[in-house]
Design a protein around this motif. Structure first.
Motif, short mmCIF file in Angstrom:
data_model
loop_
_atom_site.label_atom_id
_atom_site.label_comp_id
_atom_site.label_asym_id
_atom_site.label_seq_id
_atom_site.Cartn_x
_atom_site.Cartn_y
_atom_site.Cartn_z
N PRO A 131 57.41 124.59 5.56
CA PRO A 131 57.82 124.09 4.25
C PRO A 131 56.82 124.50 3.16
O PRO A 131 55.62 124.62 3.40
N LEU A 132 57.35 124.67 1.95
CA LEU A 132 56.54 125.08 0.81
C LEU A 132 56.03 123.84 0.09
O LEU A 132 56.81 122.98 -0.34
N LEU A 133 54.71 123.72 -0.04
CA LEU A 133 54.08 122.64 -0.79
C LEU A 133 53.77 123.16 -2.19
O LEU A 133 53.08 124.17 -2.34
N THR A 134 54.26 122.46 -3.22
CA THR A 134 54.15 122.95 -4.59
C THR A 134 53.61 121.88 -5.52
O THR A 134 54.12 120.75 -5.54
N PHE A 135 52.57 122.22 -6.29
CA PHE A 135 52.07 121.40 -7.38
C PHE A 135 52.47 122.09 -8.68
O PHE A 135 52.22 123.29 -8.85
N ALA A 136 53.08 121.35 -9.62
CA ALA A 136 53.56 121.96 -10.86
C ALA A 136 53.15 121.11 -12.06
O ALA A 136 53.36 119.89 -12.07
#
Length: 451
Positions: A164-169
């Motif tokens: 899974p892709l972990l994303t901080f935005a």
């Protein structure tokens, strides 16, 4: 830590291991302290961090207001993000991410930029998007760096896909805010509760093989397989959690012998059987209706001559076998077979047959490129050397159809003349004496009237 960042747990052992619920295990977040590439000075510098997607503002640990070696990274403004795939995590796993956040330490911040904290989101594939606001920094004055007000955070989600892709935005939208005055994060860690091992998956349907390069999922397996086209081009890393031995379903070898007589029958018969391997790469290509490129052809065709050739010629076969031998301390067996004589003793009214339960082994893991950041996930299932095959010699009562067959009359016909008369001669075999000249002459001149 292993090559290409896959952190593999120890193998489960003991009779109860398979039945126990999976325990939380560490996930290796690559470059979670944002230390790579090596930084000069205190920053901020715009940089693409190793193993992460996105370009962000990085500060040294001291400039970030930290006492450890973790670097603070500002997420810039809305539209910018920082993302990484969590390697080795499978769909369905429960993942808990731990990290720290802080309002910006940039001296370009106005007090109003950070007084109430700064907004951003965190998301893992399959989980909800969580909106977060950092702690506030009410005493800030523009031109003075902030002290760093770090807060520990956790975010839990169930992986909706493999890796899974972990994303901080960032969610900072004010056009007047300086690009460096944005929420900061650091010290990213993760643990998972992996999915329970599913031992019911059939060897002919091992699942879809997947390929990645860095954080990018590949649309085909071709490039990842091509990256392994060399004796030492790739290394195979098994996932011990998902690898196991098992006995396959029983199958009958040879014929069933039915004793229709009133006596016990003793006889010998020769039986033979063979086993082959299967792999998810070949099955993925077949399901898509595509031809398997040569480099990815493992010795799993079922054709013994072809598979013997592949063992010698295909580097990926050697890479897998070498890793298996190192991990399990025995050689991998791509195919096997046996031929033997079985002595049978069949009682009247019974049936004798032979059943085979072959021992097999399934290994799940990754082909990891030593040069590029390609990784190819594969599952391979083959005959096991870990435990012996089961050969079951069985006897049992006849089925109803077999009883009917045994009771059926043998092929017959009638005797049209003298059916009830005594036998007219005694057959003692052919006489090995020459016939007389008169007999030979009579045979030569004998005629048959036509009517």
């Amino acid at each position: 830590m292993t090559a290409a960042g896959l952190l593999l747990p120890a193998v489960l052992t003991g009779p109860c291991a398979a039945a126990e619920a999976p325990a939380p295990q560490a996930v290796n977040v690559l470059n979670g302290d944002f230390a790579d590439p090596v930084m000069k000075g205190d920053g901020p510098t715009t940089v693409g961090l190793d193993s992460w997607d996105g370009r962000n503002q990085r500060y040294s640990p001291s400039a970030s207001g930290r006492t450890d070696n973790a670097h603070g990274v500002a997420l810039e403004k809305q539209g910018n993000s920082l993302a990484q795939r969590l390697r080795g995590v499978r769909a369905g796993a429960e993942v808990t991410v731990e990290y720290e956040d802080s309002p910006a330490v940039s001296k370009e911040c106005n007090g109003s930029d950070v007084v109430d904290g700064q907004p951003y989101t965190v998301e893992g594939s399959g989980g909800t998007v969580r909106a977060v606001t950092t702690a506030g920094d009410p005493d800030r004055v523009k031109g003075t760096p902030g002290p760093g007000r770090w807060t520990k955070r956790t975010y839990t989600f169930v992986a909706g896909e493999n890796e899974p892709l972990l994303t901080f935005a960032s969610k900072v939208t004010d056009s007047k805010t300086h690009v460096t005055c944005t929420p900061m994060i650091t010290r990213v860690r993760a643990v998972e509760v992996p999915v329970p091992l599913d031992r019911t998956v059939d060897k002919t349907a091992l699942g879809t093989a997947e390929a990645y390069k860095g954080n990018e999922r590949q649309s085909t397996l071709h490039n990842a397989a091509a990256a392994c086209n060399g004796e030492n081009a790739c290394v195979f890393r098994p996932d011990m959690r998902m690898s196991f031995r098992y006995y396959d379903r029983a199958r009958v070898v040879g014929e069933a012998f039915v004793n229709c007589t009133r006596s016990t029958l003793d006889h010998n018969r020769v039986i033979g059987f063979s086993e082959r391997s299967y792999d998810s790469i070949a099955q993925t290509y077949a399901a898509a209706g595509l031809s398997l490129n040569d480099v990815a052809k493992l010795p799993t065709s079922g054709d013994r001559a072809e598979d013997e050739k592949r063992i010698k010629e295909r580097p990926m076969a050697g890479q897998f076998s070498l890793a298996y031998e190192k991990g399990w301390q025995r050689a991998w067996q791509w195919f096997g077979g046996e031929q033997r004589t079985v002595v049978e003793r069949i009682q009247p009214g019974e049936v004798s047959w032979i059943e085979l339960q072959p021992s097999r082994e399934r290994v799940e893991g990754w082909f990891l490129s030593r040069k590029d950041d390609y990784r190819l996930h594969a599952v391979i299932d083959g005959p096991s050397r870990g435990v012996p095959d089961r050969l079951l010699q069985r006897t049992g009562p006849m089925a109803e159809a077999e009883k009917q067959r045994c009771a059926a009359a043998r092929p017959m016909t009638t005797t049209p003349v003298d059916a009830g008369a005594a036998a007219y001669s005694s057959d003692k075999g052919l006489l090995k004496v020459p016939s007389s000249a008169a007999t030979r002459s009579a045979r030569a001149t004998r005629t048959v009237p036509l009517g």
